[in-house]
Design a protein around this motif. Structure first.
Motif, PDB file in Angstrom:
ATOM      1  N   GLY A   1      75.418 -23.125   8.215  1.00 47.47           N
ATOM      2  CA  GLY A   1      76.345 -22.011   8.155  1.00 47.47           C
ATOM      3  C   GLY A   1      76.366 -21.226   9.454  1.00 47.47           C
ATOM      4  N   VAL A   2      77.260 -20.250   9.488  1.00 42.13           N
ATOM      5  CA  VAL A   2      77.445 -19.420  10.675  1.00 42.13           C
ATOM      6  C   VAL A   2      76.414 -18.294  10.673  1.00 42.13           C
ATOM      7  CG1 VAL A   2      79.044 -17.873  11.869  1.00 42.13           C
ATOM      8  CG2 VAL A   2      79.909 -19.934  10.760  1.00 42.13           C
ATOM      9  N   LEU A   3      75.729 -18.155  11.790  1.00 44.07           N
ATOM     10  CA  LEU A   3      74.811 -17.028  11.974  1.00 44.07           C
ATOM     11  C   LEU A   3      75.422 -16.096  13.017  1.00 44.07           C
ATOM     12  CD1 LEU A   3      71.339 -18.807  12.164  1.00 44.07           C
ATOM     13  CD2 LEU A   3      72.382 -17.691  10.202  1.00 44.07           C
ATOM     14  N   PRO A   4      75.208 -14.784  12.872  1.00 42.25           N
ATOM     15  CA  PRO A   4      75.767 -13.845  13.853  1.00 42.25           C
ATOM     16  C   PRO A   4      75.072 -13.998  15.215  1.00 42.25           C
ATOM     17  CG  PRO A   4      74.492 -12.685  12.170  1.00 42.25           C
ATOM     18  CD  PRO A   4      74.533 -14.125  11.774  1.00 42.25           C
ATOM     19  N   GLU A   5      75.784 -13.580  16.253  1.00 43.40           N
ATOM     20  CA  GLU A   5      75.272 -13.736  17.618  1.00 43.40           C
ATOM     21  C   GLU A   5      73.911 -13.085  17.802  1.00 43.40           C
ATOM     22  OE1 GLU A   5      76.439 -12.874  22.279  1.00 43.40           O
ATOM     23  OE2 GLU A   5      77.915 -12.447  20.725  1.00 43.40           O
ATOM     24  N   ASP A   6      73.709 -11.886  17.269  1.00 47.63           N
ATOM     25  CA  ASP A   6      72.427 -11.214  17.476  1.00 47.63           C
ATOM     26  C   ASP A   6      71.277 -11.981  16.831  1.00 47.63           C
ATOM     27  OD1 ASP A   6      73.365 -10.530  14.916  1.00 47.63           O
ATOM     28  OD2 ASP A   6      72.522  -8.516  14.976  1.00 47.63           O
ATOM     29  N   ARG A   7      71.524 -12.590  15.694  1.00 45.68           N
ATOM     30  CA  ARG A   7      70.480 -13.391  15.027  1.00 45.68           C
ATOM     31  C   ARG A   7      70.157 -14.639  15.840  1.00 45.68           C
ATOM     32  NH1 ARG A   7      69.472 -15.492   9.633  1.00 45.68           N
ATOM     33  NH2 ARG A   7      67.363 -16.337   9.821  1.00 45.68           N
ATOM     34  N   LEU A   8      71.181 -15.304  16.352  1.00 45.35           N
ATOM     35  CA  LEU A   8      70.972 -16.490  17.184  1.00 45.35           C
ATOM     36  C   LEU A   8      70.244 -16.122  18.470  1.00 45.35           C
ATOM     37  CD1 LEU A   8      74.378 -18.312  16.693  1.00 45.35           C
ATOM     38  CD2 LEU A   8      72.140 -19.044  15.839  1.00 45.35           C
ATOM     39  N   ARG A   9      70.634 -15.015  19.068  1.00 47.28           N
ATOM     40  CA  ARG A   9      69.982 -14.557  20.300  1.00 47.28           C
ATOM     41  C   ARG A   9      68.500 -14.266  20.032  1.00 47.28           C
ATOM     42  NH1 ARG A   9      72.209 -13.169  24.878  1.00 47.28           N
ATOM     43  NH2 ARG A   9      74.281 -13.023  23.940  1.00 47.28           N
ATOM     44  N   ASP A  10      68.195 -13.609  18.909  1.00 46.10           N
ATOM     45  CA  ASP A  10      66.802 -13.321  18.559  1.00 46.10           C
ATOM     46  C   ASP A  10      66.004 -14.611  18.343  1.00 46.10           C
ATOM     47  OD1 ASP A  10      67.291 -10.600  18.704  1.00 46.10           O
ATOM     48  OD2 ASP A  10      67.404 -10.313  16.520  1.00 46.10           O
ATOM     49  N   LEU A  11      66.615 -15.597  17.688  1.00 50.58           N
ATOM     50  CA  LEU A  11      65.938 -16.890  17.489  1.00 50.58           C
ATOM     51  C   LEU A  11      65.593 -17.527  18.825  1.00 50.58           C
ATOM     52  CD1 LEU A  11      67.986 -18.537  14.608  1.00 50.58           C
ATOM     53  CD2 LEU A  11      65.554 -17.990  14.578  1.00 50.58           C
ATOM     54  N   ILE A  12      66.585 -17.578  19.724  1.00 51.48           N
ATOM     55  CA  ILE A  12      66.384 -18.184  21.034  1.00 51.48           C
ATOM     56  C   ILE A  12      65.313 -17.430  21.803  1.00 51.48           C
ATOM     57  CG2 ILE A  12      67.472 -18.518  23.287  1.00 51.48           C
ATOM     58  CD1 ILE A  12      70.096 -19.144  21.687  1.00 51.48           C
ATOM     59  N   GLU A  13      65.423 -16.111  21.838  1.00 46.50           N
ATOM     60  CA  GLU A  13      64.481 -15.300  22.613  1.00 46.50           C
ATOM     61  C   GLU A  13      63.066 -15.393  22.068  1.00 46.50           C
ATOM     62  OE1 GLU A  13      66.329 -11.447  22.827  1.00 46.50           O
ATOM     63  OE2 GLU A  13      67.758 -12.135  24.348  1.00 46.50           O
ATOM     64  N   GLY A  14      62.937 -15.680  20.765  1.00 46.92           N
ATOM     65  CA  GLY A  14      61.622 -15.868  20.190  1.00 46.92           C
ATOM     66  C   GLY A  14      60.874 -17.059  20.760  1.00 46.92           C
ATOM     67  N   TYR A  15      61.614 -17.997  21.333  1.00 47.45           N
ATOM     68  CA  TYR A  15      60.995 -19.195  21.902  1.00 47.45           C
ATOM     69  C   TYR A  15      61.072 -19.235  23.426  1.00 47.45           C
ATOM     70  CZ  TYR A  15      60.693 -20.921  17.164  1.00 47.45           C
ATOM     71  OH  TYR A  15      60.379 -21.065  15.836  1.00 47.45           O
ATOM     72  N   THR A  16      61.807 -18.301  24.034  1.00 45.97           N
ATOM     73  CA  THR A  16      61.925 -18.310  25.503  1.00 45.97           C
ATOM     74  C   THR A  16      61.039 -17.266  26.156  1.00 45.97           C
ATOM     75  OG1 THR A  16      63.876 -16.871  25.414  1.00 45.97           O
ATOM     76  CG2 THR A  16      64.276 -19.238  25.565  1.00 45.97           C
ATOM     77  N   GLU A  17      60.434 -16.389  25.388  1.00 49.26           N
ATOM     78  CA  GLU A  17      59.596 -15.344  25.979  1.00 49.26           C
ATOM     79  C   GLU A  17      58.166 -15.770  26.070  1.00 49.26           C
ATOM     80  OE1 GLU A  17      60.449 -11.989  23.500  1.00 49.26           O
ATOM     81  OE2 GLU A  17      62.233 -11.522  24.641  1.00 49.26           O
TER      82      GLU A  17
END
Length: 119
Positions: free
Chosen positions: A103-119
């Motif tokens: 399903g579709v996730l909002p941009e802020d949720r996707l950004r948080d997911l990505i940032e959780g693994y890039t920091e």
């Protein structure tokens, strides 16, 4: 969906989503980059079309590579990830699958997911 790539020593930086042309290409992209968000989509899918500008924004503003797999063209690859509906988003970190969402996730949720693994 062309790629705009800059080659570095080990990673490539993509400023827009990368179209995946098969399983070995997906494996190459996920193993060569720290964080990859893969969008399993279909051209006829309304929610997929709504998600596309969000993914384009994330590709240009995060360190993650955004990859797109057309499920109509790559049914076997989609099946190997258990994709039952589109869009399905699969997140890889250090070459390993770490998250999967349907399903579709909002941009802020996707950004948080990505940032959780890039920091």
């Amino acid at each position: 969906m062309a790629t705009n790539a800059r080659d570095d020593a080990s990673n490539r930086t993509f400023d827009e989503p990368v179209s995946i042309d098969g399983g070995s290409h997906l494996e190459d992209v996920t193993s060569a980059n720290d964080v990859v968000l893969v969008d399993f989509y279909a051209d006829w899918c309304g929610p997929c079309q709504m998600l596309e500008p969000v993914l384009e924004q994330l590709a240009s503003t995060t360190d993650a590579v955004i990859a797109k797999v057309d499920v109509d063209d790559h049914q076997q690859l989609a099946g190997s990830f258990g994709v039952r509906g589109v869009p399905t988003l699969v997140l890889f970190a250090d070459g390993e699958q770490v998250e999967q969402y349907s399903g579709v996730l909002p941009e802020d949720r996707l950004r948080d997911l990505i940032e959780g693994y890039t920091e």
